[in-house]
Design a protein around this motif. Structure first.
Motif, PDB file in Angstrom:
ATOM      1  N   ALA A  79       3.393   8.229   8.142  1.00 19.05           N
ATOM      2  CA  ALA A  79       2.491   7.655   7.139  1.00 19.05           C
ATOM      3  C   ALA A  79       2.725   6.155   6.989  1.00 19.05           C
ATOM      4  CB  ALA A  79       2.677   8.357   5.797  1.00 19.05           C
ATOM      5  N   ILE A  80       3.989   5.746   6.988  1.00 16.73           N
ATOM      6  CA  ILE A  80       4.320   4.321   6.881  1.00 16.73           C
ATOM      7  C   ILE A  80       3.769   3.553   8.076  1.00 16.73           C
ATOM      8  CG2 ILE A  80       6.215   2.648   6.897  1.00 16.73           C
ATOM      9  CD1 ILE A  80       7.860   4.621   5.296  1.00 16.73           C
ATOM     10  N   LYS A  81       3.957   4.094   9.291  1.00 17.01           N
ATOM     11  CA  LYS A  81       3.472   3.433  10.501  1.00 17.01           C
ATOM     12  C   LYS A  81       1.945   3.327  10.506  1.00 17.01           C
ATOM     13  CE  LYS A  81       7.484   2.964  12.615  1.00 17.01           C
ATOM     14  NZ  LYS A  81       8.041   1.616  12.912  1.00 17.01           N
ATOM     15  N   LEU A  85       0.820  -1.210   0.000  1.00 23.40           N
ATOM     16  CA  LEU A  85       0.000   0.000   0.000  1.00 23.40           C
ATOM     17  C   LEU A  85       0.854   1.261   0.000  1.00 23.40           C
ATOM     18  CD1 LEU A  85      -3.017  -0.706   2.394  1.00 23.40           C
ATOM     19  CD2 LEU A  85      -3.051  -0.360  -0.075  1.00 23.40           C
ATOM     20  N   ILE A  86       2.023   1.201   0.628  1.00 23.44           N
ATOM     21  CA  ILE A  86       2.886   2.372   0.650  1.00 23.44           C
ATOM     22  C   ILE A  86       3.360   2.717  -0.758  1.00 23.44           C
ATOM     23  CG2 ILE A  86       5.012   1.059   1.083  1.00 23.44           C
ATOM     24  CD1 ILE A  86       4.101   4.543   2.465  1.00 23.44           C
ATOM     25  N   LYS A 146      -2.812  -3.956   8.562  1.00 25.05           N
ATOM     26  CA  LYS A 146      -2.902  -5.118   9.451  1.00 25.05           C
ATOM     27  C   LYS A 146      -4.321  -5.267   9.990  1.00 25.05           C
ATOM     28  CE  LYS A 146      -0.991  -7.028  13.743  1.00 25.05           C
ATOM     29  NZ  LYS A 146      -0.032  -6.803  14.873  1.00 25.05           N
ATOM     30  N   LEU A 147      -4.925  -4.154  10.352  1.00 20.66           N
ATOM     31  CA  LEU A 147      -6.292  -4.163  10.854  1.00 20.66           C
ATOM     32  C   LEU A 147      -7.260  -4.681   9.793  1.00 20.66           C
ATOM     33  CD1 LEU A 147      -7.655  -3.235  13.536  1.00 20.66           C
ATOM     34  CD2 LEU A 147      -8.252  -1.122  12.348  1.00 20.66           C
ATOM     35  N   GLY A 148      -7.023  -4.242   8.561  1.00 22.75           N
ATOM     36  CA  GLY A 148      -7.903  -4.672   7.486  1.00 22.75           C
ATOM     37  C   GLY A 148      -7.793  -6.150   7.185  1.00 22.75           C
ATOM     38  N   LYS A 149      -6.574  -6.686   7.297  1.00 19.45           N
ATOM     39  CA  LYS A 149      -6.372  -8.102   6.995  1.00 19.45           C
ATOM     40  C   LYS A 149      -6.862  -9.008   8.116  1.00 19.45           C
ATOM     41  CE  LYS A 149      -2.460  -7.518   3.848  1.00 19.45           C
ATOM     42  NZ  LYS A 149      -1.017  -7.758   3.627  1.00 19.45           N
ATOM     43  N   THR A 150      -6.777  -8.546   9.358  1.00 11.66           N
ATOM     44  CA  THR A 150      -7.152  -9.396  10.494  1.00 11.66           C
ATOM     45  C   THR A 150      -8.621  -9.295  10.868  1.00 11.66           C
ATOM     46  OG1 THR A 150      -6.459  -7.651  12.019  1.00 11.66           O
ATOM     47  CG2 THR A 150      -4.840  -9.341  11.468  1.00 11.66           C
ATOM     48  N   ALA A 205       0.748   0.794   7.856  1.00 13.85           N
ATOM     49  CA  ALA A 205       1.014  -0.587   8.262  1.00 13.85           C
ATOM     50  C   ALA A 205      -0.018  -1.046   9.292  1.00 13.85           C
ATOM     51  CB  ALA A 205       2.423  -0.697   8.834  1.00 13.85           C
ATOM     52  N   TYR A 206      -0.350  -0.166  10.214  1.00 18.67           N
ATOM     53  CA  TYR A 206      -1.344  -0.511  11.235  1.00 18.67           C
ATOM     54  C   TYR A 206      -2.719  -0.748  10.612  1.00 18.67           C
ATOM     55  CZ  TYR A 206      -4.731   0.119  14.979  1.00 18.67           C
ATOM     56  OH  TYR A 206      -5.787  -0.041  15.835  1.00 18.67           O
TER      57      TYR A 206
END
Length: 271
Positions: A249-251, A103-104, A258-262, A254-255
């Motif tokens: 923005a990277i952090k 996504l980055i 991760k939220l979207g995938k889990t 990434a969060y």
């Protein structure tokens, strides 16, 4: 995957996303003409108002530079900050998340494409305005001014990448947030006037706005003939802001990824 391969993948994705944005916007020349002509009318109105009041010549150049930079802020708000939310509504965000494309890299490509398109228009507006109203710029300061311009775009679009991540959480209120951040930021950035007219405490606060710093730096170089040493603080601050915004923005991305995938919270079309 090694770190080098990850970087290569990010750059390839960024290139692909930037290509689509650049090609899509510039394939119809009527859009280019409109994007230059309409802002030119607004800038011309301000300059003519200054001339009718007998304002110093410096203010004409101030208005030309500030007016040419307006488009970048709206591009950051709408074409960067809101883009992932729109992709979510259209179903594209789901494809981004399940694909190998980082996504980055997608956000970076959006930033590069948007910055390139807006730069062509801003430079054209500045040249046309200077020719029409005979505005004189310090041509010896072109390189320092260009450096400030590039660093401004880096910090500004890094901020836009932060917006893109955080705006996903606002849902349908994204447009209201954009409207709230539109005109106030342009006002405090001193688009048509120097920010030095504000109280010192206000100047310190708005120094975290890349647009305000960039406009002020280019004005001091191109109009007020300030040396590189005198505007060095602006360059350093823009570098710091750009790095901080980019890392945040990277952090954030990434969060949220991760939220979207889990939990699947980012792949729902409706909030």
């Amino acid at each position: 995957m090694s770190k080098l391969n990850e970087i290569v993948l990010v750059l390839r994705v960024a290139y692909a996303r930037a290509y689509v944005r650049i090609k899509g916007v510039n394939r119809d020349l009527t859009h280019c003409v409109i994007d230059v002509f309409l802002p030119l009318l607004g800038i011309s109105a301000i300059i003519l108002a200054y001339k009718s009041m007998g304002a110093p010549e410096n203010l004409l150049g101030f208005a030309a530079i500030g007016g040419a930079m307006i488009a970048f802020w709206y591009n950051v708000l709408w074409s960067m900050g809101s883009q992932l939310y729109w992709d979510k509504e259209q179903g594209n965000l789901q494809l981004y998340i399940i694909s190998p494309a980082p996504l980055i890299g997608i956000l970076l490509g959006m930033a590069i494409g948007g910055a390139f398109n807006m730069s062509l228009r801003a430079i054209t507006i500045l040249i046309v305005t200077s020719l029409i109203f005979n505005i004189k710029f310090n041509l010896n300061a072109i390189l320092p001014a260009f450096l400030i311009f590039i660093l401004t775009l880096f910090a500004l679009y890094s901020l836009g990448m932060m917006f893109a991540s955080s705006f996903l959480r606002f849902g349908r209120s994204v447009s209201k947030v954009n409207e709230l951040l539109g005109e106030p930021i342009l006002f405090f950035s001193g688009v048509y006037f120097p920010i030095k007219i504000f109280p010192v405490i206000v100047q310190l606060i708005i120094s975290i706005i890349p647009l305000a710093l960039g406009i002020e730096g280019m004005r001091e170089a191109l109009i007020l003939n300030k040396s590189l040493f005198e505007i060095l603080w602006i360059i350093v601050l823009l570098i710091i802001l750009g790095i901080v915004f980019f890392m945040l923005a990277i952090k954030m991305l990434a969060y949220l990824e991760k939220l979207g995938k889990t939990k699947g919270t980012l792949t729902l079309k409706w909030d």
